[in-house]
Write an enzyme that holds these catalytic residues in place. Structure first.
Site, PDB file in Angstrom:
ATOM      1  CG  ASP A  67     -28.074  23.966  19.681  1.00  0.00           C
ATOM      2  OD1 ASP A  67     -27.380  23.841  18.653  1.00  0.00           O
ATOM      3  OD2 ASP A  67     -27.712  24.620  20.673  1.00  0.00           O
ATOM      4  CG  ASN A 136     -27.444  33.409  28.088  1.00  0.00           C
ATOM      5  OD1 ASN A 136     -26.694  32.517  27.685  1.00  0.00           O
ATOM      6  ND2 ASN A 136     -28.714  33.482  27.724  1.00  0.00           N
ATOM      7  CG  HIS A 138     -26.731  29.706  25.749  1.00  0.00           C
ATOM      8  ND1 HIS A 138     -27.566  30.567  25.069  1.00  0.00           N
ATOM      9  CD2 HIS A 138     -25.713  29.481  24.880  1.00  0.00           C
ATOM     10  CE1 HIS A 138     -27.087  30.823  23.878  1.00  0.00           C
ATOM     11  NE2 HIS A 138     -25.955  30.183  23.726  1.00  0.00           N
ATOM     12  CD  GLU A 143     -31.048  30.789  26.148  1.00  0.00           C
ATOM     13  OE1 GLU A 143     -29.915  30.973  26.652  1.00  0.00           O
ATOM     14  OE2 GLU A 143     -31.434  31.381  25.126  1.00  0.00           O
TER      15      GLU A 143
END
Ligand code: F6R
Length: 243
Positions: A67, A136, A138, A143
């Site tokens: 990313d 979280n 990811h 996400e």
């Protein structure tokens, strides 16, 4: 699925680097999927040490990063282009033309993301994908949401990710709000996956990923359906599993 628990991040780095080294020794022209953030830094240091000791040759290695932020200068100290230069590429003999990081400044991000996926397929697919995990759940910047997104795509970062990544920037306001991320498709098609997690702030995500429902609300949970995944955890990241 294999889970290995270690006492320190340095030990995890040694273990991950050993698995990556084994891959490169077996197949020098391996396609590596690489991650940024704090988690892989000890792994990269261990790989650099092996290279400097004359054990590992990266001259045929090809890499694709997960990313990059949207709208960040590749030279910016917080960009993932720069992170990879500083933490790995400039210190081993990988050829610059063999390294790939998504383009967060493309005029047409959707077209550039599609070309990134095609480049991975044309290279033969990822042999070994290195991952961290968000608080979280990811992986990459996929996400929590209503679905698993297959292809490389632009993503709006969640508030949790913005807060977690503020530590790399001067202030929360400076953290980009969007990124380009490899989708779940290329990650799941990798022939081997290594996921690193350290610290209590990753414990709930690890619990969800390993014993929770397979759900896009914890994107890492899909890794449970991968035939060759290794979790390298410290005792803190493992703490809610052990309980
Ligand atoms: C980084 C990436 C992210 C990070 C995750 C954990 O390329 O894709 O999924 O792996 O946010 O980051 P750290 O390791 O900094 O806690």
């Amino acid at each position: 699925m294999q889970i290995h628990i270690y006492k320190t991040a340095a030990q995890i780095g040694q273990a991950a680097a050993t698995l990556i080294a084994a891959q490169l020794l077996r197949k020098p022209d391996s396609i590596l999927g690489l991650a940024t953030g704090s988690s892989p830094i000890p792994t990269y240091q261990a790989l650099i040490d092996m290279h400097k000791a004359g054990v590992l040759d990266f001259s045929k290695t090809i890499s694709f990063n997960l990313d990059e932020y949207v709208g960040i200068d590749p030279e910016h100290v917080c960009s993932y282009h720069r992170f990879m230069q500083d933490n790995l590429f400039s210190q081993v003999n990988i050829k610059p033309e063999n390294t790939h990081v998504p383009d967060g400044n493309a005029a047409d991000i959707a077209a550039s993301a599609k070309a990134y996926d095609e480049a991975i397929v044309n290279a033969g697919g990822i042999d070994l994908q290195l991952l961290g995990i968000g608080r979280n759940g990811h992986i990459g910047f996929n996400e929590p949401g209503e679905q698993f997104i297959y292809g490389c795509h632009e993503v709006e970062l969640s508030q949790s990710t913005i807060e977690a990544n503020t530590r790399f920037f001067d202030s929360e306001a400076d953290v980009p709000r969007a990124a380009v991320s490899l989708g779940i498709g290329a990650i799941m098609e990798a022939r081997q996956v290594l996921l690193i997690a350290t610290g209590t702030d990753k414990a709930e995500a690890i619990r969800q990923a390993i014993v929770g429902d397979v759900s896009p609300l914890c994107q890492a949970s899909i890794l449970r359906t991968h035939p060759n995944v290794v979790f390298l955890l410290d005792e803190s990241a493992d703490s809610l599993l052990t309980k």
